[in-house]
Write a protein that holds these residues in place. Sequence first.
Motif, PDB file in Angstrom:
ATOM      1  N   ALA A 188       0.818  -1.215   0.000  1.00  0.00           N
ATOM      2  CA  ALA A 188       0.000   0.000   0.000  1.00  0.00           C
ATOM      3  C   ALA A 188       0.851   1.264   0.000  1.00  0.00           C
ATOM      4  N   GLY A 192       0.220   4.261  -2.709  1.00  0.00           N
ATOM      5  CA  GLY A 192      -1.057   4.538  -2.058  1.00  0.00           C
ATOM      6  C   GLY A 192      -1.105   5.847  -1.306  1.00  0.00           C
ATOM      7  N   ALA A 360       0.755  -0.227  -5.369  1.00  0.00           N
ATOM      8  CA  ALA A 360      -0.503   0.504  -5.423  1.00  0.00           C
ATOM      9  C   ALA A 360      -0.528   1.512  -6.570  1.00  0.00           C
ATOM     10  N   TYR A 419      -7.204   5.359  -8.777  1.00  0.00           N
ATOM     11  CA  TYR A 419      -6.926   3.936  -8.581  1.00  0.00           C
ATOM     12  C   TYR A 419      -7.964   3.074  -9.300  1.00  0.00           C
ATOM     13  N   THR A 423      -7.532  -2.070  -7.022  1.00  0.00           N
ATOM     14  CA  THR A 423      -6.473  -1.444  -6.228  1.00  0.00           C
ATOM     15  C   THR A 423      -7.073  -0.654  -5.072  1.00  0.00           C
ATOM     16  N   ARG A 426      -8.301  -2.902  -2.316  1.00  0.00           N
ATOM     17  CA  ARG A 426      -7.183  -3.449  -1.533  1.00  0.00           C
ATOM     18  C   ARG A 426      -6.603  -2.399  -0.603  1.00  0.00           C
ATOM     19  N   LEU A 427      -6.495  -1.154  -1.067  1.00  0.00           N
ATOM     20  CA  LEU A 427      -6.020  -0.071  -0.210  1.00  0.00           C
ATOM     21  C   LEU A 427      -6.963   0.152   0.970  1.00  0.00           C
ATOM     22  N   VAL A 430      -6.372  -2.454   3.630  1.00  0.00           N
ATOM     23  CA  VAL A 430      -5.161  -2.177   4.418  1.00  0.00           C
ATOM     24  C   VAL A 430      -5.435  -1.076   5.433  1.00  0.00           C
ATOM     25  N   GLU A 431      -6.131  -0.045   5.030  1.00  0.00           N
ATOM     26  CA  GLU A 431      -6.466   1.045   5.954  1.00  0.00           C
ATOM     27  C   GLU A 431      -7.270   0.533   7.147  1.00  0.00           C
TER      28      GLU A 431
END
Length: 458
Positions: A188, A192, A360, A419, A423, A426-427, A430-431
């Motif tokens: 990320a 990102g 990212a 994005y 993508t 997925r970001l 992660v956040e």
Amino acid sequence: MSIPAPSTPALRRTPAGLGDVVVPGDHDYDDARHTVFATGSPALVTRPRHEAEVAAAVTYAARAGLPLSVRSGGHGLTGHATNDGGIVVDLRHLDAVEVVDPHRRLVRVGTGATWGRVAAALAPHGLGISSGDTASVGVGGLTLGGGIGWMVRRHGLAVDAVVGARVVLADGRTVVASPDSHAGLFWALRGGGGHVGVVTSLDLVAARVGDVRYGAISFAPDDPAGLVAGWRDALRTADEELSSTLVLAPARGDRPASASVLVCASHDDAAAAGRSIEPLRRLGTVLADDVATVPYADVLAAGGHHPPGVRLVGRNVLVPRLDDDAVAAVVAASTGARPLALALRALGGAVSRVLPDETAFAHRDAEALVVGGAVVPQDAPDADVEAALAGWRGVAAHGTGAYVNFQGTATAADLDAAYPPATLARLRAVERSYDPGALFARRLDGAPRAVAGPGTSS
């Protein structure tokens, strides 16, 4: 949000260990609240000198419920490196540049360093990192957003050189992200924008870099379509050691319209560098040519603030193929009733050899990055800004994404543009994993935002 005065309970409880603290009324507060493109009114600016003070500032902001912004160089168009009524963590003291392993070309860089400092520190070792255009741009923001620099076609994005990062998370913990540790976070961070913590240092593999052929070739601006199409065709057949940007600037005041091609040829052989540039000299009537052999560190411009009373507004798009229709749209935007300044930056080469889901930064198929901008009064309303940028719509229609470091706004639509859907999903995951309380922003998952932004861009 109103600004707490220094005597309010929130700031009376400001703990020790946050670093050098600047509050409203201090002699350097005015400097501390400004970035290159924005002015905020933070209640407190802290300049930590080591990682523990970064962690203390993050923990304090979380407990006090105050907005938190992080500044490395402060060049982001969206002004995320400042805020109103909150805390700004200014990383300027975390600026060490260390060659950790000269044989592996491994360097460790504090994210508060500027790219000019990095280039100067690495030059005696014969090393360099492709890293933006301006010496005063901060390492943290530019790298986390991708990092398109003057050796991008030969060595890829700045983020492609990253092999590890130290990150202070929202709960104050420090983790090391790499391909083998916190791999999702590491993915990320590379493109990102750093929305999940404060990155305090980056490990990067530098390239061997000596002198380069660098400069600008200025042309008569009487045939913009021929210039754009010719530049495109030349770069399609050029070797990867050549990176180039075509700039079309409209007349403004008593300054006439102009057209120029900027080049950086990073060949190991000086004669080959000269040969790669030569086709670009045949694009039109040359008015000036200052291309010269210089150390790589000298290609980074000084930069600076825009004139008072006005502000720069801009948009950008990544174009998979600069076909004839896209060329026509660029020409129309640069010559219309309200012409825009446009810069076309060649990509491909090493950028395209990274898989789209490997980082990212997913737009690996882009042939060019197109950036458009206009100057408007400082207090121009949104309607006037949109009117100034009306010619951009035709250009944007030919792209498939945007480069976050050059985004002029940060709406939900902007995130969708930056994005691809997979993508972005997925970001967001992660956040949610690393910042469940939504301390850091530009949050991508629509969670309530506690901050104006976790970092700066180029």
